[in-house]
Motif scaffolding. Structure first.
Motif, PDB file in Angstrom:
ATOM      1  N   CYS A  11       5.724  -9.279  95.647  1.00  0.00           N
ATOM      2  CA  CYS A  11       6.772  -9.940  96.448  1.00  0.00           C
ATOM      3  C   CYS A  11       8.098  -9.975  95.679  1.00  0.00           C
ATOM      4  O   CYS A  11       8.721 -11.021  95.493  1.00  0.00           O
ATOM      5  CB  CYS A  11       6.359 -11.348  96.886  1.00  0.00           C
ATOM      6  SG  CYS A  11       7.250 -11.870  98.385  1.00  0.00           S
ATOM      7  N   SER A  12       8.543  -8.791  95.252  1.00  0.00           N
ATOM      8  CA  SER A  12       9.784  -8.659  94.491  1.00  0.00           C
ATOM      9  C   SER A  12      10.991  -9.085  95.322  1.00  0.00           C
ATOM     10  O   SER A  12      10.963  -9.020  96.551  1.00  0.00           O
ATOM     11  CB  SER A  12      10.022  -7.200  94.097  1.00  0.00           C
ATOM     12  OG  SER A  12       8.887  -6.653  93.514  1.00  0.00           O
ATOM     13  N   VAL A  13      12.031  -9.517  94.622  1.00  0.00           N
ATOM     14  CA  VAL A  13      13.325  -9.790  95.250  1.00  0.00           C
ATOM     15  C   VAL A  13      14.310  -8.778  94.691  1.00  0.00           C
ATOM     16  O   VAL A  13      14.576  -8.773  93.487  1.00  0.00           O
ATOM     17  CB  VAL A  13      13.794 -11.231  94.951  1.00  0.00           C
ATOM     18  CG1 VAL A  13      15.189 -11.462  95.515  1.00  0.00           C
ATOM     19  CG2 VAL A  13      12.799 -12.240  95.517  1.00  0.00           C
ATOM     20  N   ILE A  14      14.803  -7.885  95.546  1.00  0.00           N
ATOM     21  CA  ILE A  14      15.759  -6.858  95.100  1.00  0.00           C
ATOM     22  C   ILE A  14      17.163  -7.355  95.403  1.00  0.00           C
ATOM     23  O   ILE A  14      17.479  -7.665  96.559  1.00  0.00           O
ATOM     24  CB  ILE A  14      15.501  -5.517  95.822  1.00  0.00           C
ATOM     25  CG1 ILE A  14      14.081  -5.007  95.530  1.00  0.00           C
ATOM     26  CG2 ILE A  14      16.540  -4.480  95.411  1.00  0.00           C
ATOM     27  CD1 ILE A  14      13.691  -3.794  96.378  1.00  0.00           C
ATOM     28  N   ARG A  15      17.979  -7.450  94.383  1.00  0.00           N
ATOM     29  CA  ARG A  15      19.382  -7.873  94.563  1.00  0.00           C
ATOM     30  C   ARG A  15      20.231  -6.632  94.771  1.00  0.00           C
ATOM     31  O   ARG A  15      20.026  -5.621  94.135  1.00  0.00           O
ATOM     32  CB  ARG A  15      19.864  -8.634  93.322  1.00  0.00           C
ATOM     33  CG  ARG A  15      18.958  -9.776  92.888  1.00  0.00           C
ATOM     34  CD  ARG A  15      19.141 -10.976  93.789  1.00  0.00           C
ATOM     35  NE  ARG A  15      18.231 -12.068  93.414  1.00  0.00           N
ATOM     36  CZ  ARG A  15      18.370 -13.315  93.853  1.00  0.00           C
ATOM     37  NH1 ARG A  15      19.374 -13.631  94.663  1.00  0.00           N
ATOM     38  NH2 ARG A  15      17.510 -14.245  93.499  1.00  0.00           N
ATOM     39  N   ASP A  16      21.228  -6.734  95.681  1.00  0.00           N
ATOM     40  CA  ASP A  16      22.081  -5.587  96.008  1.00  0.00           C
ATOM     41  C   ASP A  16      21.185  -4.377  96.323  1.00  0.00           C
ATOM     42  O   ASP A  16      21.191  -3.376  95.635  1.00  0.00           O
ATOM     43  CB  ASP A  16      23.051  -5.285  94.860  1.00  0.00           C
ATOM     44  CG  ASP A  16      24.130  -4.286  95.304  1.00  0.00           C
ATOM     45  OD1 ASP A  16      24.441  -4.239  96.513  1.00  0.00           O
ATOM     46  OD2 ASP A  16      24.626  -3.530  94.440  1.00  0.00           O
ATOM     47  N   GLY A  17      20.412  -4.514  97.398  1.00  0.00           N
ATOM     48  CA  GLY A  17      19.382  -3.526  97.714  1.00  0.00           C
ATOM     49  C   GLY A  17      19.769  -2.579  98.836  1.00  0.00           C
ATOM     50  O   GLY A  17      20.670  -2.845  99.637  1.00  0.00           O
ATOM     51  N   VAL A  18      19.060  -1.463  98.851  1.00  0.00           N
ATOM     52  CA  VAL A  18      19.314  -0.415  99.837  1.00  0.00           C
ATOM     53  C   VAL A  18      17.983   0.015 100.446  1.00  0.00           C
ATOM     54  O   VAL A  18      16.972   0.096  99.755  1.00  0.00           O
ATOM     55  CB  VAL A  18      19.998   0.787  99.137  1.00  0.00           C
ATOM     56  CG1 VAL A  18      19.735   2.086  99.870  1.00  0.00           C
ATOM     57  CG2 VAL A  18      21.496   0.546  98.998  1.00  0.00           C
TER      58      VAL A  18
END
Ligand SMILES: [Zn+2]
Length: 434
Positions: free
Chosen positions: A17-24
């Motif tokens: 359950c990763s949180v990707i910051r500034d994601g695409v």
């Protein structure tokens, strides 16, 4: 067609359950080709949709009878058997194909507006249901119920599904939006021979069998006396050899859970319905500990009563904690995974429920300008996930894409006139009540 989605936060719903910051999220021909940080993304060759807030996968509702939107609220405070005998079954007997279509359109619109992109459905007139879902642009795993009642022929019900799968394929429609399945109602509504033949027909086609298991404590006394338990009965007739989704699965022994784990049986956990009907609390912590694939389900809207799967996320966590007296029994991240990746696993699907290369681009955009995110997005990952699960829910859900196609824009369906859908459903509901 290629496109790129760019958001301050992307939740891929990977196992961690990763949180990707500034994601695409890059999409080509309806499927994801890349999901990760913008800094590592390939050069943008496609038009970019820049979003504020959070992007996550569409939720997977693993157990529903959505056309029952037409019966919502009828006899809702009666005990189960009186509710079925006096209210639901007489009303269902009046449902025509066009009523089921109207109810399914409404249910599908409601789910999409809550960010639920896929539902597993068991109901009459499945052709009308498929047509309704194609009209809203959602995704569905469906089957007409196979059950043994006076005037119904379970042989013919199995054959009808076989013929449909053989004619159209297991999955079809734009973005493979429709998956056909065998919907055996339950062990107490079918003889063992019907369960055996359903299992054989499904396994020969790689199809899922949906079945209600151990919902009410007293529903399957005869089966338990003869076979030990419903899971044991299903195993003896060979039904657990293929893909199986057991809905509810409340009254299970340790042996039953071990059997589900050994056979890879998925469970649709329906905490809201189980609570409202006082059926019991499924052993979620034990099922998860045994590595049984578990997803969440709303059940039918006549028994829960809305189709907002975010409520099941909260209820699953609350009831897991209450029933074990352990406030760490199910964390926010794991609760969110149950409704996304876990739902896909329970259905035996590896092409939905997460933002990963190769899966369908079923995306949900959550706006973060409301009360739930008053602390902003620049908070620790754990706090952000807590805000999504415990405080936001579906309230700020703005946009939804299925197979890369936008089906909800700023909270409204891009394909179906909601007022017309209400009007059609009201006419059907009035006729069924009369
Ligand atoms: Zn059900």
């Amino acid at each position: 067609m290629s496109q790129r989605f760019h958001a301050p936060v992307v939740l891929p719903c990977d196992p961690a359950c990763s949180v990707i910051r500034d994601g695409v999220v890059d999409v080509d021909d309806g499927r994801i080709t890349y999901c990760g940080p913008a800094a590592d993304a390939p050069p943008p060759a496609a038009p970019v949709t820049a979003l504020s807030g959070i992007l996550l996968p569409g939720l997977v509702n693993t157990h529903a009878h959505s056309p029952m939107t037409l019966l919502r609220g009828m006899g809702g405070d009666l005990p189960l058997l009186r509710w079925l005998n006096e209210i639901i079954w007489p009303a269902e007997a009046k449902l025509r194909a066009e009523d089921v279509r109207a109810g399914m359109v409404l249910g599908s619109l409601e789910m999409l507006s809550h960010g639920v992109t896929t539902s597993a459905e068991m109901y009459f007139h499945p052709e009308e249901m498929a047509d309704a879902v194609l009209s809203t642009g959602a995704r569905v795993v469906l089957g007409g119920p196979i059950l043994d009642l006076p005037g119904l022929d379970w042989h013919a019900m199995i054959t009808a599904t076989e013929r449909w799968v053989d004619a159209d394929g297991l999955r079809f429609g734009p973005g493979e939006r429709i998956e056909l399945s065998f919907a055996a109602h339950s062990a107490y509504m079918l003889p063992p021979e019907a369960l055996r033949l359903t299992g054989e027909a499904a396994a020969a086609r790689g199809a899922l069998v949906q079945i209600h298991v151990a919902e009410a404590a007293n529903e399957d006394e005869r089966q338990r006396a003869e076979f030990g338990s419903v899971p044991k009965l299903l195993d003896q007739v060979g039904l657990l050899d293929g893909r199986v989704l057991a809905a509810h699965a409340i009254h299970l022994s340790d042996e039953d859970i071990a059997l589900f784990a050994a056979r890879g049986v998925g469970v649709a956990h329906c905490p809201g319905s189980n609570g409202k009907l006082a059926s019991g609390i499924a052993r979620l912590t034990d099922l998860r500990a045994a590595a049984v694939p578990v997803g969440l389900g709303t059940d039918g809207p006549a028994s829960n009563d809305d189709l907002d799967l975010w409520e099941e996320i909260q209820l699953a966590a609350v009831l897991a904690r209450l029933s074990t007296k352990d406030s760490t029994a199910l964390g926010a991240a794991d609760a969110l995974l149950l409704a996304t990746r876990g739902g896909a696993d329970a259905l035996g699907r590896n092409d939905i429920g997460a933002l990963e290369a190769g899966r369908w681009a079923d995306l949900v955009h959550l706006e973060t300008d409301g009360f739930a995110f008053a602390a902003g997005l620049d908070v620790p990952d754990e706090q952000l996930l807590a805000n999504v699960v415990w405080a936001a829910g579906s309230r700020r859900l703005r946009d939804v894409w299925v197979a890369g196609e936008q089906v909800v824009a700023d909270g409204e369906s891009t394909r179906v006139d909601r007022e017309k859908a209400y009007a059609t459903a009201r006419e059907s509901a009035a006729r069924v009540r009369s």
